[in-house]
Design a protein around this motif. Sequence first.
Motif, PDB file in Angstrom:
ATOM      1  N   LYS A   1       0.920  -1.144  -0.018  1.00 34.11           N
ATOM      2  CA  LYS A   1      -0.063   0.087  -0.161  1.00 34.11           C
ATOM      3  C   LYS A   1       0.939   1.235   0.035  1.00 34.11           C
ATOM      4  O   LYS A   1       1.730   1.246   0.766  1.00 34.11           O
ATOM      5  N   MET A   2       0.533   2.207  -0.813  1.00 35.94           N
ATOM      6  CA  MET A   2       0.999   3.697  -0.653  1.00 35.94           C
ATOM      7  C   MET A   2       0.521   4.425   0.382  1.00 35.94           C
ATOM      8  O   MET A   2      -0.927   4.471   0.328  1.00 35.94           O
TER       9      MET A   2
ATOM     10  N   GLU B   1     -10.569   4.716   3.485  1.00 37.38           N
ATOM     11  CA  GLU B   1     -10.220   5.651   2.508  1.00 37.38           C
ATOM     12  C   GLU B   1     -10.493   4.914   1.311  1.00 37.38           C
ATOM     13  O   GLU B   1     -10.203   3.749   0.909  1.00 37.38           O
TER      14      GLU B   1
ATOM     15  N   GLU C   1      -9.660   4.116  -2.577  1.00 33.91           N
ATOM     16  CA  GLU C   1      -8.373   4.090  -3.278  1.00 33.91           C
ATOM     17  C   GLU C   1      -8.534   3.407  -4.522  1.00 33.91           C
ATOM     18  O   GLU C   1      -9.554   2.828  -5.086  1.00 33.91           O
TER      19      GLU C   1
ATOM     20  N   GLU D   1      -9.366   1.117   1.526  1.00 34.34           N
ATOM     21  CA  GLU D   1      -8.306   0.658   2.348  1.00 34.34           C
ATOM     22  C   GLU D   1      -8.594   0.753   3.772  1.00 34.34           C
ATOM     23  O   GLU D   1      -9.444   2.006   4.123  1.00 34.34           O
TER      24      GLU D   1
ATOM     25  N   ILE E   1      -7.547   1.727   7.276  1.00 33.73           N
ATOM     26  CA  ILE E   1      -6.063   1.912   8.055  1.00 33.73           C
ATOM     27  C   ILE E   1      -6.704   1.739   9.547  1.00 33.73           C
ATOM     28  O   ILE E   1      -7.692   2.118   9.916  1.00 33.73           O
TER      29      ILE E   1
ATOM     30  N   GLY F   1      -3.206   4.747  -2.501  1.00 36.95           N
ATOM     31  CA  GLY F   1      -3.209   5.740  -1.529  1.00 36.95           C
ATOM     32  C   GLY F   1      -4.703   6.430  -1.454  1.00 36.95           C
ATOM     33  O   GLY F   1      -5.372   6.519  -2.637  1.00 36.95           O
ATOM     34  N   GLY F   2      -4.870   7.066  -0.491  1.00 35.45           N
ATOM     35  CA  GLY F   2      -6.285   7.644  -0.212  1.00 35.45           C
ATOM     36  C   GLY F   2      -6.307   8.710  -1.142  1.00 35.45           C
ATOM     37  O   GLY F   2      -5.469   9.591  -1.465  1.00 35.45           O
TER      38      GLY F   2
END
Length: 256
Positions: free
Chosen positions: A58-59, A103, A105, A135, A137, A226-227
Amino acid sequence: MIDVAELGKFVDDAAMSATAIPQITEKHPDMFVHDAYRIQKASIDRRLARGEKLIGVKMGLTSRAKMVQVGVDEVIWGRLTDRMLLEEGATLSRGSYVHPRAEPEIAFLIGKPLSGLVTAMEAMAAVEAVAPAIEIIDSRYQNFKFTLPDVVADNSSSSGVIVGDWFPRETRIDNLGIVLSENGMPVQIGSTAAILGNPVRSLVAAAKLVARDGLVLEPGMIVLAGGATAAHPLSVGATVDATFQTLGKVSITVAE
Ligand code: 0L1
Ligand code: MG
């Protein structure tokens, strides 16, 4: 003096028991980001030793909204394992997390090995498919507060991933509208353009960053770009939908 194995166990135990921990930098203010990546690897190696499989990366902090939300301004990455994968539409248990957030993504499915310095075109040539995703988190740190080395050591807050339908790699993903809703009410609105201007840039960054750790993105792996918005806290009773222009919807429901 940083004990990588001990601190890897510290964050791994916190993730496994869903227990909030103090920031590592409170005890180790001298911890650098490169130490933190070693701790991250040590914690994920513990998972792999228990039988989990590495399924991708994951970024993180790839949008302005995210950087502002957590007060950190550098793109980071973390590792995804099969235990983090949830079915689209699944119900997750709030009790298995410290303070989970969702998030929206974009996910890339890798079709050919990818690592190192590549152009956007070379990166996309290694992609088999793209998908909308959520995602989950979950920073293990008390009050979701951390420094850059703290969050990196904590696997960049990675704890869950839900992937929607896969689309061919030619599908446009550069500027798609996104609405994140809770129980039908919009809570975040954004665009995939918020992900470094175009999610493919996040894939280019992923290839470069994993190469520093000697890792190759292998066929079958997932890269979360990424979000695109600030992350939304998950509370019991919430059904959270991320609806992406042209790519459809990804959902998750939260139970006790
Ligand atoms: O995926 C992300 O952008 C999160 C990175 C870590 C910061 C956070 O936990 O919000
Ligand atoms: Mg994220």
